[in-house]
Design a protein around this motif. Structure first.
Motif, PDB file in Angstrom:
ATOM      1  N   LEU A 118    -110.388 -30.920  71.685  1.00 35.73           N
ATOM      2  CA  LEU A 118    -110.797 -30.748  73.067  1.00 35.73           C
ATOM      3  C   LEU A 118    -109.754 -31.200  74.076  1.00 35.73           C
ATOM      4  N   ASP A 119    -108.818 -32.041  73.663  1.00 38.00           N
ATOM      5  CA  ASP A 119    -107.776 -32.517  74.576  1.00 38.00           C
ATOM      6  C   ASP A 119    -106.668 -31.491  74.781  1.00 38.00           C
ATOM      7  N   SER A 120    -106.559 -30.540  73.878  1.00 39.57           N
ATOM      8  CA  SER A 120    -105.474 -29.571  73.946  1.00 39.57           C
ATOM      9  C   SER A 120    -105.783 -28.461  74.954  1.00 39.57           C
ATOM     10  N   VAL A 121    -104.773 -28.091  75.717  1.00 40.46           N
ATOM     11  CA  VAL A 121    -104.886 -26.951  76.625  1.00 40.46           C
ATOM     12  C   VAL A 121    -103.934 -25.832  76.196  1.00 40.46           C
ATOM     13  N   ASP A 122    -103.246 -26.055  75.087  1.00 38.58           N
ATOM     14  CA  ASP A 122    -102.296 -25.066  74.580  1.00 38.58           C
ATOM     15  C   ASP A 122    -103.029 -23.861  74.005  1.00 38.58           C
ATOM     16  N   ILE A 123    -102.519 -22.684  74.320  1.00 39.10           N
ATOM     17  CA  ILE A 123    -103.072 -21.457  73.768  1.00 39.10           C
ATOM     18  C   ILE A 123    -102.623 -21.351  72.316  1.00 39.10           C
ATOM     19  N   MET A 124    -103.592 -21.253  71.415  1.00 35.79           N
ATOM     20  CA  MET A 124    -103.272 -21.208  69.992  1.00 35.79           C
ATOM     21  C   MET A 124    -103.217 -19.783  69.452  1.00 35.79           C
ATOM     22  N   ASP A 125    -103.842 -18.845  70.160  1.00 36.85           N
ATOM     23  CA  ASP A 125    -103.871 -17.461  69.693  1.00 36.85           C
ATOM     24  C   ASP A 125    -104.244 -16.572  70.869  1.00 36.85           C
ATOM     25  N   GLN A 126    -103.914 -15.296  70.747  1.00 37.06           N
ATOM     26  CA  GLN A 126    -104.321 -14.331  71.761  1.00 37.06           C
ATOM     27  C   GLN A 126    -104.428 -12.953  71.141  1.00 37.06           C
ATOM     28  N   GLU A 127    -105.267 -12.129  71.728  1.00 37.51           N
ATOM     29  CA  GLU A 127    -105.427 -10.736  71.329  1.00 37.51           C
ATOM     30  C   GLU A 127    -105.308  -9.896  72.590  1.00 37.51           C
ATOM     31  N   THR A 128    -104.636  -8.773  72.478  1.00 36.17           N
ATOM     32  CA  THR A 128    -104.438  -7.906  73.628  1.00 36.17           C
ATOM     33  C   THR A 128    -105.291  -6.665  73.485  1.00 36.17           C
ATOM     34  N   VAL A 129    -106.071  -6.379  74.534  1.00 39.78           N
ATOM     35  CA  VAL A 129    -106.932  -5.203  74.580  1.00 39.78           C
ATOM     36  C   VAL A 129    -106.396  -4.269  75.655  1.00 39.78           C
TER      37      VAL A 129
END
Length: 158
Positions: free
Chosen positions: A102-113
């Motif tokens: 919960l402390d992390s604000v880093d994006i760990m993954d993404q998907e593009t639509v």
């Protein structure tokens, strides 16, 4: 790790972006996301996720420019006005964070639509399938659909 949606990042045809945190999104429906595989020109082979349509309600708190986004017109007029004046949203990244940290604000993954897109004129910028409006209570409604407009979907908000 378990991923959780953090935000949606809209990309406009001219390269500008707009990141909207999930707490500023009300109604949302992305219809029929499919999976394709291909390449454009000499680019890398990649998976592409086109969808049939999008409808989204965005609350007033999202009408701002994030420092991490590239916004030329948004800086001058606000993102709501930019989205209404220039119907050129091309794609959207769904940004995920690690819900177990919960402390992390880093994006760990993404998907593009990718959204349905048909150019209105020879400039090939504005999308014939995109319609939007801002309600009296300053909520933005956007629809990207080949058959329906924002007035068809959100007629009770006008």
């Amino acid at each position: 790790m378990k991923k959780e949606v953090k935000a949606l990042k809209m990309t406009f045809k001219n390269g500008e972006t707009w990141t909207i945190d999930k707490e500023f999104i009300g109604d949302l429906w992305i219809k029929h996301i499919s999976k394709s595989f291909g390449r454009i020109g000499n680019s890398e082979l990649q998976e592409i996720f086109p969808c049939e349509s999008l409808k989204i309600e965005i609350f007033p708190e999202a009408d701002e420019v994030n420092s991490s986004d590239i916004n030329l017109g948004g800086l001058e007029m606000g993102m709501f006005d930019r989205a209404v004046k220039y119907p050129d949203i091309e794609k959207m990244d769904i940004l995920y964070i690690d819900s177990e940290n919960l402390d992390s604000v880093d994006i760990m993954d993404q998907e593009t639509v990718y959204f349905p897109y048909e150019a209105i004129d020879s400039d090939r910028i504005d999308n014939a399938y995109q319609s939007s409006f801002v309600s009296q209570d300053n909520v933005l409604y956007i629809v990207i659909d080949k058959e329906k407009t924002v007035k068809d979907i959100y007629k009770d908000k006008f």
